[in-house]
Write an enzyme that holds these catalytic residues in place. Structure first.
Site, PDB file in Angstrom:
ATOM      1  N   ARG A   1      11.513  -2.504  11.136  1.00 18.14           N
ATOM      2  CA  ARG A   1      10.519  -1.998  12.096  1.00 18.14           C
ATOM      3  C   ARG A   1      10.228  -3.057  13.153  1.00 18.14           C
ATOM      4  O   ARG A   1      10.159  -4.234  12.834  1.00 18.14           O
ATOM      5  CB  ARG A   1       9.213  -1.659  11.358  1.00 18.14           C
ATOM      6  CG  ARG A   1       9.077  -0.197  11.011  1.00 18.14           C
ATOM      7  CD  ARG A   1       7.984   0.089  10.010  1.00 18.14           C
ATOM      8  NE  ARG A   1       6.676  -0.480  10.304  1.00 18.14           N
ATOM      9  CZ  ARG A   1       5.616  -0.360   9.496  1.00 18.14           C
ATOM     10  NH1 ARG A   1       5.725   0.308   8.369  1.00 18.14           N
ATOM     11  NH2 ARG A   1       4.466  -0.891   9.818  1.00 18.14           N
TER      12      ARG A   1
ATOM     13  N   ARG B   1      -0.670  -9.069  13.132  1.00 19.76           N
ATOM     14  CA  ARG B   1      -1.237  -8.015  12.266  1.00 19.76           C
ATOM     15  C   ARG B   1      -2.095  -8.628  11.161  1.00 19.76           C
ATOM     16  O   ARG B   1      -3.136  -8.069  10.804  1.00 19.76           O
ATOM     17  CB  ARG B   1      -0.107  -7.172  11.655  1.00 19.76           C
ATOM     18  CG  ARG B   1       0.514  -6.224  12.667  1.00 19.76           C
ATOM     19  CD  ARG B   1       1.858  -5.710  12.217  1.00 19.76           C
ATOM     20  NE  ARG B   1       1.815  -4.893  11.029  1.00 19.76           N
ATOM     21  CZ  ARG B   1       2.878  -4.602  10.286  1.00 19.76           C
ATOM     22  NH1 ARG B   1       4.074  -5.085  10.624  1.00 19.76           N
ATOM     23  NH2 ARG B   1       2.761  -3.829   9.238  1.00 19.76           N
TER      24      ARG B   1
ATOM     25  N   ARG C   1      -9.473   1.394   8.427  1.00 21.37           N
ATOM     26  CA  ARG C   1      -9.085   0.020   8.749  1.00 21.37           C
ATOM     27  C   ARG C   1     -10.175  -0.704   9.509  1.00 21.37           C
ATOM     28  O   ARG C   1     -10.000  -1.872   9.852  1.00 21.37           O
ATOM     29  CB  ARG C   1      -7.848   0.079   9.655  1.00 21.37           C
ATOM     30  CG  ARG C   1      -6.567  -0.316   8.976  1.00 21.37           C
ATOM     31  CD  ARG C   1      -5.508  -0.363  10.066  1.00 21.37           C
ATOM     32  NE  ARG C   1      -4.337  -1.054   9.642  1.00 21.37           N
ATOM     33  CZ  ARG C   1      -3.290  -0.467   9.080  1.00 21.37           C
ATOM     34  NH1 ARG C   1      -3.300   0.819   8.819  1.00 21.37           N
ATOM     35  NH2 ARG C   1      -2.240  -1.168   8.785  1.00 21.37           N
TER      36      ARG C   1
ATOM     37  N   ARG D   1      11.763  -6.021   4.558  1.00 23.94           N
ATOM     38  CA  ARG D   1      11.524  -4.573   4.456  1.00 23.94           C
ATOM     39  C   ARG D   1      12.494  -3.826   5.366  1.00 23.94           C
ATOM     40  O   ARG D   1      12.777  -4.234   6.485  1.00 23.94           O
ATOM     41  CB  ARG D   1      10.089  -4.228   4.875  1.00 23.94           C
ATOM     42  CG  ARG D   1       9.924  -2.707   4.927  1.00 23.94           C
ATOM     43  CD  ARG D   1       8.513  -2.260   4.901  1.00 23.94           C
ATOM     44  NE  ARG D   1       7.771  -2.682   6.080  1.00 23.94           N
ATOM     45  CZ  ARG D   1       6.499  -2.379   6.264  1.00 23.94           C
ATOM     46  NH1 ARG D   1       5.844  -1.684   5.358  1.00 23.94           N
ATOM     47  NH2 ARG D   1       5.888  -2.789   7.346  1.00 23.94           N
TER      48      ARG D   1
ATOM     49  N   LYS E   1       0.830  -1.211   0.000  1.00 22.76           N
ATOM     50  CA  LYS E   1       0.000   0.000   0.000  1.00 22.76           C
ATOM     51  C   LYS E   1       0.861   1.257   0.000  1.00 22.76           C
ATOM     52  O   LYS E   1       0.648   2.168  -0.790  1.00 22.76           O
ATOM     53  CB  LYS E   1      -0.920   0.045   1.239  1.00 22.76           C
ATOM     54  CG  LYS E   1      -1.876  -1.110   1.358  1.00 22.76           C
ATOM     55  CD  LYS E   1      -2.738  -0.987   2.599  1.00 22.76           C
ATOM     56  CE  LYS E   1      -1.974  -0.999   3.905  1.00 22.76           C
ATOM     57  NZ  LYS E   1      -1.274  -2.275   4.202  1.00 22.76           N
TER      58      LYS E   1
HETATM   59  P1  AP5 Z   1       4.887  -1.616   1.840  1.00 19.90           P
HETATM   60  O1  AP5 Z   1       4.558  -0.761   0.657  1.00 19.90           O
HETATM   61  O2  AP5 Z   1       5.708  -1.017   2.924  1.00 19.90           O
HETATM   62  O3  AP5 Z   1       3.551  -2.318   2.398  1.00 19.90           O
HETATM   63  P2  AP5 Z   1       2.319  -1.722   3.188  1.00 19.90           P
HETATM   64  O4  AP5 Z   1       1.101  -2.350   2.589  1.00 19.90           O
HETATM   65  O5  AP5 Z   1       2.381  -0.234   3.258  1.00 19.90           O
HETATM   66  O6  AP5 Z   1       2.601  -2.401   4.578  1.00 19.90           O
HETATM   67  P3  AP5 Z   1       2.613  -1.779   6.060  1.00 19.90           P
HETATM   68  O7  AP5 Z   1       3.314  -2.775   6.939  1.00 19.90           O
HETATM   69  O8  AP5 Z   1       3.111  -0.389   6.071  1.00 19.90           O
HETATM   70  O9  AP5 Z   1       1.136  -1.824   6.321  1.00 19.90           O
HETATM   71  P4  AP5 Z   1       0.447  -1.825   7.612  1.00 19.90           P
HETATM   72  O10 AP5 Z   1      -0.872  -1.606   7.020  1.00 19.90           O
HETATM   73  O11 AP5 Z   1       0.535  -2.987   8.497  1.00 19.90           O
HETATM   74  O12 AP5 Z   1       1.241  -0.713   8.464  1.00 19.90           O
HETATM   75  P5  AP5 Z   1       0.942   0.797   8.779  1.00 19.90           P
HETATM   76  O13 AP5 Z   1       2.197   1.536   8.799  1.00 19.90           O
HETATM   77  O14 AP5 Z   1      -0.182   1.285   7.922  1.00 19.90           O
HETATM   78  O15 AP5 Z   1       5.601  -2.942   1.277  1.00 19.90           O
HETATM   79  C1  AP5 Z   1       6.066  -3.957   2.163  1.00 19.90           C
HETATM   80  C2  AP5 Z   1       7.438  -4.468   1.683  1.00 19.90           C
HETATM   81  O16 AP5 Z   1       7.271  -5.150   0.444  1.00 19.90           O
HETATM   82  C3  AP5 Z   1       8.454  -3.353   1.406  1.00 19.90           C
HETATM   83  O17 AP5 Z   1       9.720  -3.801   1.785  1.00 19.90           O
HETATM   84  C4  AP5 Z   1       8.364  -3.122  -0.105  1.00 19.90           C
HETATM   85  O18 AP5 Z   1       9.586  -2.627  -0.650  1.00 19.90           O
HETATM   86  C5  AP5 Z   1       8.034  -4.535  -0.600  1.00 19.90           C
HETATM   87  N1  AP5 Z   1       7.156  -4.526  -1.778  1.00 19.90           N
HETATM   88  C6  AP5 Z   1       6.118  -3.687  -2.046  1.00 19.90           C
HETATM   89  N2  AP5 Z   1       5.532  -4.012  -3.223  1.00 19.90           N
HETATM   90  C7  AP5 Z   1       6.205  -5.109  -3.694  1.00 19.90           C
HETATM   91  C8  AP5 Z   1       6.057  -5.934  -4.845  1.00 19.90           C
HETATM   92  N3  AP5 Z   1       5.111  -5.719  -5.766  1.00 19.90           N
HETATM   93  N4  AP5 Z   1       6.913  -6.986  -4.980  1.00 19.90           N
HETATM   94  C9  AP5 Z   1       7.884  -7.228  -4.048  1.00 19.90           C
HETATM   95  N5  AP5 Z   1       8.063  -6.475  -2.944  1.00 19.90           N
HETATM   96  C10 AP5 Z   1       7.243  -5.433  -2.754  1.00 19.90           C
HETATM   97  O19 AP5 Z   1       0.368   0.673  10.252  1.00 19.90           O
HETATM   98  C11 AP5 Z   1       1.209   0.269  11.333  1.00 19.90           C
HETATM   99  C12 AP5 Z   1       0.380   0.136  12.590  1.00 19.90           C
HETATM  100  O20 AP5 Z   1      -0.211   1.426  12.906  1.00 19.90           O
HETATM  101  C13 AP5 Z   1      -0.812  -0.811  12.489  1.00 19.90           C
HETATM  102  O21 AP5 Z   1      -0.439  -2.149  12.751  1.00 19.90           O
HETATM  103  C14 AP5 Z   1      -1.741  -0.232  13.557  1.00 19.90           C
HETATM  104  O22 AP5 Z   1      -1.323  -0.617  14.832  1.00 19.90           O
HETATM  105  C15 AP5 Z   1      -1.522   1.265  13.427  1.00 19.90           C
HETATM  106  N6  AP5 Z   1      -2.490   1.901  12.523  1.00 19.90           N
HETATM  107  C16 AP5 Z   1      -2.219   2.508  11.327  1.00 19.90           C
HETATM  108  N7  AP5 Z   1      -3.350   2.965  10.761  1.00 19.90           N
HETATM  109  C17 AP5 Z   1      -4.369   2.628  11.610  1.00 19.90           C
HETATM  110  C18 AP5 Z   1      -5.777   2.816  11.575  1.00 19.90           C
HETATM  111  N8  AP5 Z   1      -6.378   3.410  10.538  1.00 19.90           N
HETATM  112  N9  AP5 Z   1      -6.499   2.348  12.611  1.00 19.90           N
HETATM  113  C19 AP5 Z   1      -5.919   1.736  13.658  1.00 19.90           C
HETATM  114  N10 AP5 Z   1      -4.599   1.524  13.749  1.00 19.90           N
HETATM  115  C20 AP5 Z   1      -3.822   1.959  12.739  1.00 19.90           C
HETATM  116 MG    MG Z   2       2.782   1.132   4.833  1.00 17.86          MG
END
Ligand code: AP5
Ligand code: MG
Length: 214
Positions: free
Chosen positions: A160, A171, A88, A127, A13
């Protein structure tokens, strides 16, 4: 254009949201990034959010919704935005819908980046995230130019805490329980589109552009 990114943790994402933001000149709004910057700055919100994030749980809606609503009222969001990691939960989606409809606005696209659970754990272990600007890389699929150093700002890259395998499993289970129902929710409103997130990241982006229009 107002876009929501859906998909499991690690589906890509953030990677795609940054590219979309650049392509269309709209801000990339990531609730995860906002929480992490609050944690780094030691704010009260950051202190509370950290307790949940470190365990792989969602931060409560009561803390998250107001924070996001404030952010999208900023001047830079007036022509649209790409939301990454919000909504979410169904209550988050409902709050967003209400806030937008009060202004006669709506979401244009909800993009589901589809990646099976088996692929996720492997991706997360590789990552690396910048401790300073939040840019993300992958040791194999998207490496930085100099190992361990951010291309954008030159700061150190780290794994991370919530990308450790046990927390990733938690997660994923939270995703299936609380966030995946949003796919059906946005399907019903007619704005849902799906892309195959297991492809090369440039191919995923090309598919998104062909849906959104150049
Ligand atoms: P990346 O693009 O970083 O993936 P992502 O979908 O953004 O994954 P996140 O871990 O950031 O998502 P998340 O939703 O758990 O975390 P967030 O920070 O939002 O890609 C992942 C890896 O794959 C990278 O290394 C990338 O280079 C690689 N990659 C990407 N595309 C690829 C491809 N096509 N092929 C190969 N490799 C690829 O949230 C963190 C925490 O915050 C949550 O757990 C929660 O506790 C809290 N939080 C955030 N938002 C909310 C909310 N709205 N409500 C409640 N809690 C929340
Ligand atoms: Mg992300």
């Amino acid at each position: 254009m107002k876009i929501i990114m859906l998909g499991a943790p690690g589906a890509g994402k953030g990677t795609q949201a940054k590219k979309i933001a650049e392509q269309y000149g709209i801000p990339h709004v990531s609730t995860g990034d906002i929480f992490r910057s609050n944690i780094k700055e030691g704010t009260e919100l950051g202190r509370k959010a950290k307790e949940y994030i470190d365990q792989g749980a969602l931060v409560p809606d009561g803390l998250t919704i107001g924070m996001l609503m404030d952010r999208i009222q900023n001047e830079d969001c007036k022509n649209g935005y790409v939301l990454d990691g919000f909504p979410r939960t169904i209550p988050q989606a409902e709050s967003l819908k209400e806030a937008l409809s009060e202004r006669g606005q709506k979401i244009d696209f909800a993009i589901d980046v589809d990646v099976a659970d088996e692929n996720i754990i492997n991706r997360m272990a590789g990552r690396r995230a910048c401790i300073s600007c939040g840019a993300t890389y992958h040791l194999v699929y998207n490496p930085s130019k100099v190992p361990g150093i951010c291309d954008v700002c030159g700061a150190e890259l780290i794994l991370r805490d919530d990308d450790k395998p046990e927390t990733v499993k938690k997660r994923l289970s939270v995703y299936h329980d609380q966030t995946k129902p949003l796919i059906e929710y946005y399907g019903k409103t007619g704005v849902l589109v799906n892309v195959d997130g297991t492809q090369d990241l440039n191919k995923v982006f090309a598919d998104i552009i062909s849906i959104l229009g150049a």
